[in-house]
Design a protein around this motif. Structure first.
Motif, short mmCIF file in Angstrom:
data_model
loop_
_atom_site.label_atom_id
_atom_site.label_comp_id
_atom_site.label_asym_id
_atom_site.label_seq_id
_atom_site.Cartn_x
_atom_site.Cartn_y
_atom_site.Cartn_z
N SER A 116 27.96 6.68 -19.98
CA SER A 116 29.08 6.49 -19.39
C SER A 116 30.18 6.17 -20.42
CB SER A 116 28.80 4.90 -18.53
OG SER A 116 28.71 3.83 -19.33
N TYR A 117 31.59 5.99 -19.81
CA TYR A 117 32.77 5.79 -20.65
C TYR A 117 32.38 4.40 -21.52
CZ TYR A 117 37.36 4.62 -21.98
OH TYR A 117 38.66 4.46 -22.63
N SER A 118 31.99 3.46 -20.99
CA SER A 118 32.08 2.11 -21.74
C SER A 118 30.93 2.28 -22.54
CB SER A 118 31.73 0.98 -20.91
OG SER A 118 30.59 1.11 -19.79
N GLY A 119 29.75 2.85 -22.41
CA GLY A 119 28.39 3.02 -22.95
C GLY A 119 28.78 3.95 -24.45
N ILE A 120 29.60 4.91 -24.13
CA ILE A 120 29.99 5.73 -25.45
C ILE A 120 30.83 4.95 -26.21
CG2 ILE A 120 31.27 7.84 -26.10
CD1 ILE A 120 28.68 8.52 -24.60
N MET A 121 31.69 4.24 -25.68
CA MET A 121 32.73 3.51 -26.55
C MET A 121 31.90 2.33 -27.24
SD MET A 121 35.65 4.64 -26.60
CE MET A 121 36.95 5.41 -25.62
N ARG A 122 31.05 1.64 -26.52
CA ARG A 122 30.37 0.52 -27.37
C ARG A 122 29.41 0.99 -28.27
NH1 ARG A 122 28.02 -4.63 -26.34
NH2 ARG A 122 27.04 -5.06 -28.24
N SER A 123 28.91 2.27 -28.11
CA SER A 123 27.86 2.87 -29.09
C SER A 123 28.64 3.37 -30.26
CB SER A 123 27.25 4.10 -28.15
OG SER A 123 26.32 4.55 -29.47
N TYR A 124 29.70 3.76 -30.07
CA TYR A 124 30.76 4.26 -31.24
C TYR A 124 31.03 3.10 -32.13
CZ TYR A 124 34.84 5.73 -33.58
OH TYR A 124 35.78 5.91 -34.73
N GLU A 125 31.37 2.12 -31.41
CA GLU A 125 31.83 0.84 -32.17
C GLU A 125 30.53 0.16 -32.82
OE1 GLU A 125 33.46 -1.67 -29.27
OE2 GLU A 125 35.24 -0.57 -29.03
N ASP A 126 29.38 0.23 -32.50
CA ASP A 126 28.36 -0.34 -32.93
C ASP A 126 27.92 0.53 -34.21
OD1 ASP A 126 28.06 -2.23 -30.87
OD2 ASP A 126 26.31 -1.25 -29.80
N THR A 127 28.18 1.87 -34.10
CA THR A 127 27.82 2.87 -35.14
C THR A 127 28.74 2.60 -36.28
OG1 THR A 127 26.75 4.39 -34.01
CG2 THR A 127 28.02 5.17 -35.91
N GLN A 128 29.98 2.13 -36.05
CA GLN A 128 30.98 1.89 -37.03
C GLN A 128 30.53 0.75 -38.08
OE1 GLN A 128 34.39 1.83 -34.37
NE2 GLN A 128 35.51 3.15 -35.90
N GLN A 129 30.06 -0.16 -37.10
CA GLN A 129 29.92 -1.61 -37.57
C GLN A 129 28.39 -1.36 -38.43
OE1 GLN A 129 30.87 -4.69 -37.55
NE2 GLN A 129 32.44 -4.57 -35.96
N ARG A 130 27.64 -0.62 -38.14
CA ARG A 130 26.26 -0.55 -38.99
C ARG A 130 26.55 0.40 -40.28
NH1 ARG A 130 23.84 -0.22 -33.35
NH2 ARG A 130 24.52 2.16 -33.55
N LEU A 131 27.33 1.34 -40.15
CA LEU A 131 27.64 2.17 -41.13
C LEU A 131 28.69 1.52 -42.32
CD1 LEU A 131 28.14 5.71 -39.13
CD2 LEU A 131 26.52 5.28 -41.01
N GLY A 132 29.43 0.66 -41.51
CA GLY A 132 30.10 -0.09 -42.53
C GLY A 132 31.66 0.92 -42.89
N GLN A 159 26.37 10.40 -15.50
CA GLN A 159 27.38 9.17 -16.29
C GLN A 159 28.26 10.04 -17.27
OE1 GLN A 159 24.32 6.93 -18.27
NE2 GLN A 159 24.12 5.40 -16.65
N LEU A 160 27.86 11.13 -17.59
CA LEU A 160 28.54 11.67 -18.86
C LEU A 160 29.60 12.25 -18.01
CD1 LEU A 160 28.32 12.57 -21.72
CD2 LEU A 160 27.14 14.33 -20.93
N VAL A 161 29.56 13.12 -17.11
CA VAL A 161 30.76 13.92 -16.09
C VAL A 161 31.40 12.89 -15.33
CG1 VAL A 161 31.26 15.84 -14.75
CG2 VAL A 161 29.53 15.94 -16.45
N ALA A 162 31.00 12.49 -14.28
CA ALA A 162 31.77 11.73 -13.47
C ALA A 162 32.04 10.13 -14.04
CB ALA A 162 31.18 11.47 -12.22
N GLY A 163 31.13 9.76 -14.68
CA GLY A 163 31.11 8.23 -15.45
C GLY A 163 32.02 7.99 -16.55
N GLY A 164 32.60 9.18 -16.94
CA GLY A 164 33.66 9.14 -18.05
C GLY A 164 33.16 9.06 -19.50
N GLY A 165 31.84 9.65 -19.57
CA GLY A 165 31.41 9.93 -21.12
C GLY A 165 32.23 10.87 -21.69
#
Length: 338
Positions: A116-132, A159-165
């Motif tokens: 979903s939109y929120s899931g993609i955004m959260r995953s991206y932010e988490d990845t930024q943190q782990r990679l530093g 989720q990807l299409v209608a849910g904003g991913g």
């Protein structure tokens, strides 16, 4: 072809080396890898001129991303291209055990699918943190499709299409937080569907356009070449059957696959060509293919992969592949050496 040759994604202008280091083994795929060995592997790739690194939250349940970030921390950020993936959120879970999903020493996080939109955004932010790192160059949607999700595919596709991913990915690209977006998948059909929903910059396609199998040739690769969507080839050894381990699509190779590999091996022997060398070089003949991502368990294995990619292969070998019906009739082949 040189492994360190720079190649450009048509839509974004991002540059990738012909050979990229796939970092699933840094997450302990099937067998453990020490932190020191993980760092040494990245250092060896860098010394060989490789400047494209691909990881994912799923690899080692966040272990790979952490190790990639640490290994590249001292490098100038503009000197390399980095891709990671979204689609799974990694939730703390003390019940995680060695061997879960094939990870020898996974960290205590359990993957939860969320496109979903929120899931993609959260995953991206988490990845930024782990990679530093504040920026990931390419963000792939990971493992969307029926091969992963079975009868739940329609739910996650929605989720990807209608849910904003897809909208989340487009916003990240438009805002300059990522340079390119795409899919990282093992099936070409869902990639073709995704191209009807969003302008993708790149598709990391594992196992579906190889010396053994060219099912993605039409329409996907030809459409990608026409539209400027780059193909990054993964799984070039089809889980290892083209490198001698007898595995295909993450399981034991069926009899018909074993027989085709035998025929390919016989042809390779006739022309004094290593089968893995032919497997690494073959996909690059298609104009949509920009790079090939290959993992390694050791510095020696990485160096062997580079040697295979750079091995001289006679033009007669590539011609014989078609003449003996070992590849699709319309599959392009490298020019080879006279």
């Amino acid at each position: 072809m040189n492994a360190h040759e720079m190649r450009t994604l048509p839509r974004s202008g991002l540059k990738l080396t012909a050979l990229g280091l796939g970092c699933s083994q840094l997450g302990g795929l099937y067998r453990s890898m020490s932190s020191a060995d993980a760092t040494a592997l990245v250092e060896a790739a860098w010394s060989a001129g490789l400047r494209y690194f691909d990881t994912a939250p799923y690899y080692g349940y966040t272990l790979s991303e952490r190790r990639v970030g640490q290994a590249l921390a001292a490098r100038e950020r503009g000197a390399f291209t980095l891709s990671s993936k979204v689609g799974r959120l990694m939730r703390p879970d003390a019940s995680v055990r060695p061997g879960d999903d094939g990870w020898a020493e996974p960290l205590s996080f359990r993957p939860v699918f969320d496109y979903s939109y929120s899931g993609i955004m959260r995953s991206y932010e988490d990845t930024q943190q782990r990679l530093g790192m504040p920026r990931i160059d390419i963000l792939y949607v990971h493992d969307i499709g029926a091969m992963t999700h079975g009868d739940r595919h329609a739910h996650y596709w929605d989720q990807l299409v209608a849910g904003g991913g897809f909208r989340a990915l487009a916003e990240l690209r438009a805002g300059g937080e990522v340079r390119a977006i795409g899919l990282g998948v093992n099936e070409w059909e869902v990639a073709a569907d995704a191209m009807n929903e969003a302008p993708l910059d790149a598709i990391l396609l594992a196992g579906r356009y190889t010396l053994l199998e060219q099912t993605a040739l039409e329409p996907l690769l030809d459409d990608c070449a026409r539209l400027g969507t780059a193909i990054v080839v993964g799984g070039v050894f089809n889980s290892g059957v083209l490198a001698g381990n007898g595995k295909f699509n993450y399981g034991d190779a069926p009899a018909e696959v074993v027989e085709k590999v035998r025929r390919l091996s016989t042809l390779c022997e006739r022309f004094d060509v290593a089968l893995p060398a032919a497997a690494l070089q073959f996909p690059f003949a298609h104009p949509a293919v920009i790079s090939c991502v290959v993992g390694a368990r050791s510095v020696a294995q990485l160096q062997q992969n580079i040697a295979w990619l750079e091995q001289r292969v006679p033009a007669g070998f590539w011609a014989a592949l078609g003449n003996e019906g070992l590849i699709a009739a319309n599959a392009p082949v490298p020019e080879g050496d006279a």
